[in-house]
Every structure is written in structure tokens, then in C-alpha cells.
Design an enzyme around this catalytic site. Structure first.
Site, PDB file in Angstrom:
ATOM      1  N   GLY A  43       0.685  -1.326   0.000  1.00  0.00           N
ATOM      2  CA  GLY A  43      -0.113  -0.122  -0.005  1.00  0.00           C
ATOM      3  C   GLY A  43       0.959   1.286  -0.025  1.00  0.00           C
ATOM      4  N   GLU A  98       3.550   3.836   6.065  1.00  0.00           N
ATOM      5  CA  GLU A  98       2.088   2.978   5.659  1.00  0.00           C
ATOM      6  C   GLU A  98       1.344   3.994   4.867  1.00  0.00           C
ATOM      7  OE1 GLU A  98       0.787   0.613   5.409  1.00  0.00           O
ATOM      8  OE2 GLU A  98       0.273  -0.517   7.422  1.00  0.00           O
ATOM      9  N   ASP A  99       0.410   3.302   4.428  1.00  0.00           N
ATOM     10  CA  ASP A  99      -0.507   4.201   3.664  1.00  0.00           C
ATOM     11  C   ASP A  99      -1.749   4.499   4.416  1.00  0.00           C
ATOM     12  OD1 ASP A  99      -1.457   1.532   4.229  1.00  0.00           O
ATOM     13  OD2 ASP A  99      -2.328   0.819   2.172  1.00  0.00           O
ATOM     14  N   ASP A 102      -5.927   1.936  10.363  1.00  0.00           N
ATOM     15  CA  ASP A 102      -7.276   1.882  10.457  1.00  0.00           C
ATOM     16  C   ASP A 102      -7.537   1.286  11.876  1.00  0.00           C
ATOM     17  OD1 ASP A 102      -9.936   1.229   9.588  1.00  0.00           O
ATOM     18  OD2 ASP A 102      -9.476  -0.547   8.545  1.00  0.00           O
ATOM     19  N   LYS A 130      -7.824   6.662   9.811  1.00  0.00           N
ATOM     20  CA  LYS A 130      -9.159   6.574  10.047  1.00  0.00           C
ATOM     21  C   LYS A 130      -9.325   6.224  11.403  1.00  0.00           C
ATOM     22  CE  LYS A 130     -10.548   3.540   6.646  1.00  0.00           C
ATOM     23  NZ  LYS A 130     -10.830   2.154   6.127  1.00  0.00           N
ATOM     24  N   ILE A 152     -11.436   3.591   1.105  1.00  0.00           N
ATOM     25  CA  ILE A 152     -10.614   4.109   0.099  1.00  0.00           C
ATOM     26  C   ILE A 152      -9.895   3.359  -0.689  1.00  0.00           C
ATOM     27  CG2 ILE A 152     -11.114   6.562   1.361  1.00  0.00           C
ATOM     28  CD1 ILE A 152      -7.925   6.422   2.123  1.00  0.00           C
ATOM     29  N   ASP A 158      -5.653  -0.529  -2.247  1.00  0.00           N
ATOM     30  CA  ASP A 158      -6.403  -1.250  -2.929  1.00  0.00           C
ATOM     31  C   ASP A 158      -7.773  -1.839  -2.904  1.00  0.00           C
ATOM     32  OD1 ASP A 158      -5.070  -3.094  -0.992  1.00  0.00           O
ATOM     33  OD2 ASP A 158      -6.014  -4.567  -1.848  1.00  0.00           O
TER      34      ASP A 158
HETATM   35  P1  IMP Z   1      -5.216  -1.696  10.091  1.00  0.00           P
HETATM   36  O1  IMP Z   1      -3.975  -2.825  10.661  1.00  0.00           O
HETATM   37  O2  IMP Z   1      -6.499  -2.072  10.513  1.00  0.00           O
HETATM   38  O3  IMP Z   1      -4.732  -0.412  10.822  1.00  0.00           O
HETATM   39  O4  IMP Z   1      -4.987  -1.760   8.731  1.00  0.00           O
HETATM   40  C1  IMP Z   1      -3.986  -1.424   7.937  1.00  0.00           C
HETATM   41  C2  IMP Z   1      -4.109  -1.827   6.425  1.00  0.00           C
HETATM   42  O5  IMP Z   1      -5.305  -2.349   6.148  1.00  0.00           O
HETATM   43  C3  IMP Z   1      -3.427  -0.623   5.670  1.00  0.00           C
HETATM   44  O6  IMP Z   1      -2.048  -0.891   5.522  1.00  0.00           O
HETATM   45  C4  IMP Z   1      -4.293  -0.859   4.266  1.00  0.00           C
HETATM   46  O7  IMP Z   1      -3.400  -2.078   3.629  1.00  0.00           O
HETATM   47  C5  IMP Z   1      -5.548  -1.713   4.929  1.00  0.00           C
HETATM   48  N1  IMP Z   1      -6.640  -0.696   4.872  1.00  0.00           N
HETATM   49  C6  IMP Z   1      -7.091  -0.117   5.770  1.00  0.00           C
HETATM   50  N2  IMP Z   1      -8.213   0.717   5.518  1.00  0.00           N
HETATM   51  C7  IMP Z   1      -8.219   0.799   3.946  1.00  0.00           C
HETATM   52  C8  IMP Z   1      -8.948   1.363   3.077  1.00  0.00           C
HETATM   53  O8  IMP Z   1      -9.876   2.408   3.396  1.00  0.00           O
HETATM   54  N3  IMP Z   1      -8.408   1.186   1.764  1.00  0.00           N
HETATM   55  C9  IMP Z   1      -7.617   0.152   1.449  1.00  0.00           C
HETATM   56  N4  IMP Z   1      -6.888  -0.506   2.276  1.00  0.00           N
HETATM   57  C10 IMP Z   1      -7.248  -0.142   3.795  1.00  0.00           C
HETATM   58 MG    MG Z   2      -3.421  -3.202   2.240  1.00  0.00          MG
END
Ligand code: IMP
Ligand code: MG
Length: 179
Positions: A43, A98-99, A102, A130, A152, A158
Site C-alpha cells: 500500500g 504506511e498508507d 485503520d 481513520k 478508500i 487497493d
Molecule cells: P489496520 O491494521 O487495521 O490499521 O489496517 C491497516 C492496513 O489495512 C493498511 O495498511 C491497508 O493496507 C488496509 N486498509 C485499511 N483501510 C483501508 C482502506 O480504506 N482502503 C484500503 N486499504 C485499507
Molecule cells: Mg493493504
């Protein structure tokens, strides 16, 4: 791909402004320090490449590949390392690139993992945040933009591995998710 988009949240120009601002903040904080950027693939690919071009300080780069999502839009909570860093992080100042943050699971895990490997410091730069969906409290030093709880795509992000090559960021039409 444009026909699949419901709306565009960040244009190419807006993303460039955000990345320029973040690079300036990073440059100011790491002046005179040895910096190692760790891009979290896939990402962060476009963010990492644009950000590093704008960083004026001397730095090195490395990558990790982790997975916490299956093919859908909801986190599974588990983080797997598919590719680890290729250089030693011991005693180094790390900045994880990081992209999006979440739930916080991925960055919480990476922060702990890299700290345990003996890094001198571990900080985080994420293009998008987010906060509504946070489950793990993770300190994030550099945030590009805070966004509402919407899924998004684009600029590296993606849906089912597609749309990463969009130069802007937006939300897909609901019918795309049900295909
Ligand atoms: P987390 O571990 O839940 O914080 O998620 C992080 C990863 O989930 C990011 O590096 C993204 O690859 C993916 N991700 C979370 N939200 C989105 C989104 O809205 N669109 C696309 N990928 C997301
Ligand atoms: Mg991802």
C-alpha cells in the site's frame, strides 16, 4: 477505472501538497540523524516513492510486506510477516511508512516488532488515518490526512488488489464491492 469511482476524496495535487508538507516535517525532525525509512508494502508504494524524493536529509530505505487483510474490506486482526526488513535495524532511527492506519493492528504489531529488534527509535508516518475504527492505541507522529470511516482506494491503496495505480484517492461505487 474512473467509472468505478463514486467520489474522489484527494486529487493528485492535494496528495502532492500533503506529501510535501510531511517530508518537510520529517526533514526538520531528523536533521543530522541517520534515518531508515521502512515502507510497508504494497500500500505504501506510491507514498514512499513520492515522500522519499522530497526528503532532503540523507536516508536509507527498506521494505516489509505484511498482511492483515484477506481480499475484503474488514481487518482479520492477525498480522503476518511475508517479507522482513533486509538490513539490520539495530541502533537505527526507523520511520515506518504506511498508507493508512485503520484498526491500528498492523502498526501496533510493527512498532513492537521493530522495537524488539533493537531499533534506537521507531516512529510512524501514515498518509491516511481513520481514527473511528481504531482498536489498538498507536502513537503516530506524521499523519497526512484524517478521513472518515470509508473504504478508500487509489495511490497505493487497493480493493481486492485493484485500483492501486490510481493517481488520486476515492471511494468506489457500492456495486463494485458486491461484484
Ligand atoms: P489496520 O491494521 O487495521 O490499521 O489496517 C491497516 C492496513 O489495512 C493498511 O495498511 C491497508 O493496507 C488496509 N486498509 C485499511 N483501510 C483501508 C482502506 O480504506 N482502503 C484500503 N486499504 C485499507
Ligand atoms: Mg493493504
Amino acid at each position: 477505472m474512473k467509472k468505478d469511482m463514486e467520489k474522489i476524496l484527494f486529487s493528485e495535487e492535494q496528495i502532492e501538497e500533503i506529501v510535501t508538507r510531511m517530508a518537510a516535517e520529517i526533514d526538520a525532525d531528523y536533521e543530522g540523524k541517520d534515518l531508515l525509512l521502512i515502507g510497508v508494502l504494497k500500500g505504501s508504494i506510491l507514498f514512499m516513492s513520492d515522500l522519499m524524493k522530497k526528503i532532503q536529509n540523507k536516508c536509507r530505505i527498506d521494505f516489509m510486506v505484511v498482511s492483515s487483510y484477506a481480499d475484503g474490506t474488514v481487518s482479520t486482526g492477525r498480522v503476518n510477516i511475508l517479507k522482513d526488513v533486509s538490513m539490520s535495524v539495530e541502533g537505527k532511527n526507523l520511520l515506518i511508512i504506511e498508507d493508512i492506519i485503520d484498526s491500528g493492528n498492523t502498526l501496533h504489531f510493527l512498532d513492537q516488532y521493530l522495537t524488539a529488534k533493537g531499533a534506537a527509535s521507531v516512529k510512524i508516518a501514515t498518509l491516511f488515518d481513520k481514527p473511528d475504527r481504531r482498536r489498538m492505541d498507536v502513537p503516530v507522529q506524521y499523519v497526512g490526512a484524517v478521513i472518515p470511516d470509508e473504504f478508500i482506494v487509489g495511490y497505493g491503496l487497493d480493493y481486492a488488489e485493484y485500483y492501486r495505480n490510481l493517481p488520486y484517492v476515492g471511494v468506489l461505487k457500492p456495486e463494485i464491492y458486491s461484484e
